[in-house]
Design a protein around this motif. Structure first.
Motif, PDB file in Angstrom:
ATOM      1  N   ILE A  70       0.860  -1.412   0.016  1.00  0.00           N
ATOM      2  CA  ILE A  70      -0.171   0.037   0.019  1.00  0.00           C
ATOM      3  C   ILE A  70       0.969   1.368   0.242  1.00  0.00           C
ATOM      4  O   ILE A  70       1.762   1.329   0.611  1.00  0.00           O
ATOM      5  N   GLY A  71       0.445   2.249  -0.688  1.00  0.00           N
ATOM      6  CA  GLY A  71       1.076   3.634  -0.755  1.00  0.00           C
ATOM      7  C   GLY A  71       0.188   4.732  -0.479  1.00  0.00           C
ATOM      8  O   GLY A  71       0.514   5.818  -0.812  1.00  0.00           O
ATOM      9  N   VAL A  72      -0.500   4.762   0.579  1.00  0.00           N
ATOM     10  CA  VAL A  72      -1.534   5.738   1.057  1.00  0.00           C
ATOM     11  C   VAL A  72      -0.855   6.001   2.616  1.00  0.00           C
ATOM     12  O   VAL A  72      -0.417   5.373   3.164  1.00  0.00           O
ATOM     13  N   ASP A  73      -1.523   7.030   3.002  1.00  0.00           N
ATOM     14  CA  ASP A  73      -1.076   7.520   4.201  1.00  0.00           C
ATOM     15  C   ASP A  73      -2.021   6.867   5.335  1.00  0.00           C
ATOM     16  O   ASP A  73      -3.350   6.301   4.924  1.00  0.00           O
ATOM     17  N   LYS A  74      -1.876   7.191   6.690  1.00  0.00           N
ATOM     18  CA  LYS A  74      -2.774   6.687   7.633  1.00  0.00           C
ATOM     19  C   LYS A  74      -4.206   6.918   7.564  1.00  0.00           C
ATOM     20  O   LYS A  74      -5.169   6.251   7.480  1.00  0.00           O
ATOM     21  N   ALA A  75      -4.463   8.275   7.179  1.00  0.00           N
ATOM     22  CA  ALA A  75      -5.917   8.430   6.950  1.00  0.00           C
ATOM     23  C   ALA A  75      -6.681   7.882   5.874  1.00  0.00           C
ATOM     24  O   ALA A  75      -7.809   7.463   5.980  1.00  0.00           O
ATOM     25  N   ALA A  76      -5.900   7.794   4.788  1.00  0.00           N
ATOM     26  CA  ALA A  76      -6.530   6.943   3.655  1.00  0.00           C
ATOM     27  C   ALA A  76      -6.515   5.513   3.944  1.00  0.00           C
ATOM     28  O   ALA A  76      -7.593   4.801   3.500  1.00  0.00           O
ATOM     29  N   LEU A  77      -5.821   4.771   4.765  1.00  0.00           N
ATOM     30  CA  LEU A  77      -5.681   3.622   5.105  1.00  0.00           C
ATOM     31  C   LEU A  77      -6.966   3.263   6.156  1.00  0.00           C
ATOM     32  O   LEU A  77      -7.786   2.454   5.828  1.00  0.00           O
ATOM     33  N   ALA A  78      -7.144   4.213   6.929  1.00  0.00           N
ATOM     34  CA  ALA A  78      -8.316   4.153   7.947  1.00  0.00           C
ATOM     35  C   ALA A  78      -9.515   4.144   7.136  1.00  0.00           C
ATOM     36  O   ALA A  78     -10.569   3.390   7.434  1.00  0.00           O
ATOM     37  N   ALA A  79      -9.747   5.145   6.200  1.00  0.00           N
ATOM     38  CA  ALA A  79     -10.850   5.219   5.468  1.00  0.00           C
ATOM     39  C   ALA A  79     -11.031   4.035   4.523  1.00  0.00           C
ATOM     40  O   ALA A  79     -12.500   3.479   4.471  1.00  0.00           O
ATOM     41  N   ALA A  80     -10.258   3.455   3.979  1.00  0.00           N
ATOM     42  CA  ALA A  80     -10.247   2.216   3.275  1.00  0.00           C
ATOM     43  C   ALA A  80     -10.585   0.897   4.086  1.00  0.00           C
ATOM     44  O   ALA A  80     -11.465  -0.037   3.509  1.00  0.00           O
TER      45      ALA A  80
END
Length: 249
Positions: A70-80
């Motif tokens: 994964i290449g996203v930040d923490k906020a994006a991971l939490a949303a996903a």
């Protein structure tokens, strides 16, 4: 850790990186299972699966078996994670729905990435490649022996400015604006992790060590949404890493 049998994950592809910030230009690529975008391996976080199907962060990217990246930040991971997008992406990647994704995966990932960075700094300190203390760093910097310069997140602007200037002098780069990197860690965190008092400024006196630190630093900074460098954008042969000197005098 392992992955389900007979599963060649598309996210574990190998290729040539196109200017990844934390790896050389010829570093292998990996594809983010959430965005579909490819980046240098050193820019992404690997997720692996435990024998009982638990999805866990593999901050060192060394767990056995193949993993999803994964290449996203923490906020994006939490949303996903909350939307089910992460579960769907991993189910497609691993070709199985028998996966358990912990609700605190974003927090676990942040903690694992922070630990990977601190562990690397500790290893470089014990090997003698990482030096501490303003006076010692200033002396080494003026002699052109500093490959990378770092400041704690809460370092004073004046203290950082003086070391930045000494570094530029040693590199013969006065007037270029090159400065050390502000780490996404404060002095207390660094002091505890390295077992030293009041760690505010750090420097690496080895170019290879600077490259080794750049990988976990870039991953951690990207994940928490902090830019990993505040230095000159032209880092030359250092892999385009801000705040890392291209040459050693």
């Amino acid at each position: 850790m392992r992955n389900p049998r007979n599963e060649p994950l598309g996210s574990d592809i190998t290729g040539t990186a196109h200017g990844g910030s934390n790896a050389p230009a010829n570093a292998p690529e990996r594809r983010c299972v959430l965005t579909g975008e490819s980046s240098a391996r050193g820019d992404l976080l690997r997720l692996a699966v435990s024998p009982d199907g638990l999805v866990l962060p593999d901050a060192h990217a060394k767990a056995p078996g193949r993993g999803a990246w994964i290449g996203v930040d923490k906020a994006a991971l939490a949303a996903a994670l909350a939307s089910g997008k992460l579960k769907g992406a991993l189910a497609r990647a691993f070709k199985t729905g028998a996966l358990t994704i912990p609700a605190d995966l974003p927090d676990r990932a942040e903690a694992a990435l922070r630990r990977a960075l601190l562990d690397r700094l500790g290893l470089e300190l014990r090997s003698g490649k990482l030096i501490l203390g303003s006076d010692r760093i200033a002396n080494e910097a003026r002699m052109g022996k500093v490959a990378a310069l770092y400041h704690a997140a809460d370092a004073s602007a004046d203290g950082a400015r003086k070391l930045d200037q000494a570094w530029r002098v040693g590199l013969g780069e006065e007037g270029t604006g090159r400065v050390g990197q502000r780490l996404p860690l404060d002095r207390d965190t660094l002091s505890v992790a390295l077992g030293r008092d009041n760690v505010v400024h750090l420097a690496l006196v080895d170019h290879a060590a600077a490259q080794r630190v750049a990988i976990p630093l870039g991953r951690f900074a990207t994940f928490i949404g902090a830019y990993s460098g505040t230095g000159d954008s032209a880092a030359g042969d250092a892999g385009n890493l801000p705040g890392i000197a291209a040459t050693m005098n």
